[in-house]
Design a protein around this motif. Structure first.
Motif, mmCIF file in Angstrom:
data_model
loop_
_atom_site.group_PDB
_atom_site.id
_atom_site.type_symbol
_atom_site.label_atom_id
_atom_site.label_comp_id
_atom_site.label_asym_id
_atom_site.label_seq_id
_atom_site.Cartn_x
_atom_site.Cartn_y
_atom_site.Cartn_z
ATOM 1 N N VAL A 194 0.843 -1.196 0.000
ATOM 2 C CA VAL A 194 0.000 0.000 0.000
ATOM 3 C C VAL A 194 0.878 1.246 0.000
ATOM 4 O O VAL A 194 1.777 1.381 0.836
ATOM 5 C CB VAL A 194 -0.945 0.017 1.226
ATOM 6 C CG1 VAL A 194 -1.678 1.350 1.335
ATOM 7 C CG2 VAL A 194 -1.928 -1.138 1.158
ATOM 8 N N ASP A 195 0.616 2.138 -0.926
ATOM 9 C CA ASP A 195 1.294 3.440 -0.953
ATOM 10 C C ASP A 195 0.384 4.430 -0.224
ATOM 11 O O ASP A 195 -0.447 5.106 -0.830
ATOM 12 C CB ASP A 195 1.549 3.872 -2.394
ATOM 13 C CG ASP A 195 2.321 5.174 -2.495
ATOM 14 O OD1 ASP A 195 2.489 5.876 -1.472
ATOM 15 O OD2 ASP A 195 2.746 5.504 -3.624
ATOM 16 N N ALA A 196 0.551 4.487 1.095
ATOM 17 C CA ALA A 196 -0.336 5.303 1.922
ATOM 18 C C ALA A 196 -0.270 6.771 1.532
ATOM 19 O O ALA A 196 -1.291 7.454 1.508
ATOM 20 C CB ALA A 196 0.007 5.130 3.396
ATOM 21 N N ARG A 197 0.913 7.258 1.218
ATOM 22 C CA ARG A 197 1.052 8.671 0.837
ATOM 23 C C ARG A 197 0.204 8.977 -0.396
ATOM 24 O O ARG A 197 -0.511 9.978 -0.426
ATOM 25 C CB ARG A 197 2.512 9.018 0.601
ATOM 26 C CG ARG A 197 2.711 10.477 0.245
ATOM 27 C CD ARG A 197 4.187 10.858 0.282
ATOM 28 N NE ARG A 197 4.416 12.179 -0.206
ATOM 29 C CZ ARG A 197 4.204 13.300 0.470
ATOM 30 N NH1 ARG A 197 3.729 13.224 1.691
ATOM 31 N NH2 ARG A 197 4.454 14.482 -0.056
ATOM 32 N N ALA A 198 0.259 8.108 -1.378
ATOM 33 C CA ALA A 198 -0.532 8.325 -2.594
ATOM 34 C C ALA A 198 -2.028 8.199 -2.314
ATOM 35 O O ALA A 198 -2.824 9.012 -2.788
ATOM 36 C CB ALA A 198 -0.109 7.344 -3.681
ATOM 37 N N GLU A 199 -2.412 7.192 -1.547
ATOM 38 C CA GLU A 199 -3.839 6.982 -1.260
ATOM 39 C C GLU A 199 -4.404 8.146 -0.449
ATOM 40 O O GLU A 199 -5.473 8.669 -0.762
ATOM 41 C CB GLU A 199 -4.058 5.651 -0.534
ATOM 42 C CG GLU A 199 -3.742 4.425 -1.361
ATOM 43 C CD GLU A 199 -4.622 4.263 -2.590
ATOM 44 O OE1 GLU A 199 -5.722 4.840 -2.655
ATOM 45 O OE2 GLU A 199 -4.207 3.537 -3.503
ATOM 46 N N LEU A 200 -3.687 8.557 0.575
ATOM 47 C CA LEU A 200 -4.158 9.686 1.386
ATOM 48 C C LEU A 200 -4.074 10.989 0.590
ATOM 49 O O LEU A 200 -4.878 11.898 0.799
ATOM 50 C CB LEU A 200 -3.374 9.778 2.685
ATOM 51 C CG LEU A 200 -3.557 8.582 3.632
ATOM 52 C CD1 LEU A 200 -2.569 8.647 4.778
ATOM 53 C CD2 LEU A 200 -4.983 8.484 4.129
ATOM 54 N N GLY A 201 -3.133 11.048 -0.331
ATOM 55 C CA GLY A 201 -3.026 12.209 -1.216
ATOM 56 C C GLY A 201 -4.252 12.383 -2.084
ATOM 57 O O GLY A 201 -4.634 13.512 -2.421
ATOM 58 N N ARG A 202 -4.900 11.284 -2.435
ATOM 59 C CA ARG A 202 -6.146 11.357 -3.200
ATOM 60 C C ARG A 202 -7.221 12.125 -2.441
ATOM 61 O O ARG A 202 -8.126 12.706 -3.044
ATOM 62 C CB ARG A 202 -6.667 9.949 -3.517
ATOM 63 C CG ARG A 202 -5.806 9.200 -4.495
ATOM 64 C CD ARG A 202 -6.225 7.754 -4.656
ATOM 65 N NE ARG A 202 -7.661 7.614 -4.820
ATOM 66 C CZ ARG A 202 -8.345 6.524 -4.455
ATOM 67 N NH1 ARG A 202 -7.733 5.495 -3.915
ATOM 68 N NH2 ARG A 202 -9.648 6.465 -4.635
ATOM 69 N N LEU A 203 -7.116 12.116 -1.127
ATOM 70 C CA LEU A 203 -8.074 12.847 -0.286
ATOM 71 C C LEU A 203 -7.654 14.299 -0.091
ATOM 72 O O LEU A 203 -8.397 15.089 0.475
ATOM 73 C CB LEU A 203 -8.211 12.175 1.083
ATOM 74 C CG LEU A 203 -8.600 10.700 1.098
ATOM 75 C CD1 LEU A 203 -8.659 10.192 2.522
ATOM 76 C CD2 LEU A 203 -9.897 10.454 0.361
ATOM 77 N N GLY A 204 -6.443 14.632 -0.529
ATOM 78 C CA GLY A 204 -5.933 15.985 -0.354
ATOM 79 C C GLY A 204 -5.316 16.216 1.013
ATOM 80 O O GLY A 204 -4.984 17.344 1.354
ATOM 81 N N LEU A 205 -5.143 15.151 1.779
ATOM 82 C CA LEU A 205 -4.629 15.322 3.134
ATOM 83 C C LEU A 205 -3.190 15.824 3.151
ATOM 84 O O LEU A 205 -2.806 16.557 4.061
ATOM 85 C CB LEU A 205 -4.728 14.008 3.908
ATOM 86 C CG LEU A 205 -6.138 13.566 4.249
ATOM 87 C CD1 LEU A 205 -6.107 12.216 4.952
ATOM 88 C CD2 LEU A 205 -6.836 14.595 5.129
ATOM 89 N N ASN A 206 -2.405 15.442 2.152
ATOM 90 C CA ASN A 206 -1.000 15.866 2.133
ATOM 91 C C ASN A 206 -0.887 17.383 2.118
ATOM 92 O O ASN A 206 0.076 17.944 2.633
ATOM 93 C CB ASN A 206 -0.280 15.282 0.918
ATOM 94 C CG ASN A 206 -0.245 13.768 0.942
ATOM 95 O OD1 ASN A 206 -0.403 13.144 1.976
ATOM 96 N ND2 ASN A 206 -0.044 13.176 -0.214
#
Length: 136
Positions: free
Chosen positions: A98-110
């Motif tokens: 799992v690429d958590a950074r990419a997945e959470l990035g989809r939510l704009g959280l980064n």
């Protein structure tokens, strides 16, 4: 590809234009999560590197990873709930893919979390990855 529960959240996020609404949704996810039992809030389950108090309790059942967690900050409880939708139900090998950074990035959280919250989120993901790496 993320799990169905995470995909549902990502879909809901797309319909929310205002970041205040998105934060509220994350907080609601944390509010809906069962609190971690006090006896599991021990140094071994505490995540270092978080501005707030954070505990993650990992467990494996039939080769599948699950974790419970808690925090004294509502937004962080929500982030834990998000991570649970991302990781719970995967094998240790799948967790590591799992690429958590990419997945959470989809939510704009980064782009919308403070530096301290981002560091804490990274610390939680690293803890999840490290406990699963030991199981592979």
């Amino acid at each position: 590809m993320a799990q169905a529960a995470f995909e549902d959240i990502a879909g809901d996020f797309e319909f929310l234009d205002d970041w205040e609404d998105r934060y509220r949704m994350v907080i609601d996810l944390g509010r809906d999560m069962e609190p971690l039992a006090d006896e599991l809030k021990v140094p071994a389950t505490k995540v270092e590197g978080c501005a707030s108090q954070v505990w993650l309790y990992p467990r494996w059942q039939d080769g599948v990873f699950h974790f419970e967690g808690d925090s004294d900050a509502m937004i962080v409880r929500g982030l834990i709930a998000l991570l649970r939708t991302l990781y719970n139900g995967l094998t240790p090998a799948e967790v590591l893919q799992v690429d958590a950074r990419a997945e959470l990035g989809r939510l704009g959280l980064n782009d919308h979390l403070s530096a301290q919250r981002s560091n804490g989120l990274r610390a939680m993901v690293e803890r999840i990855r490290s406990v699963n790496a030991a199981e592979v």
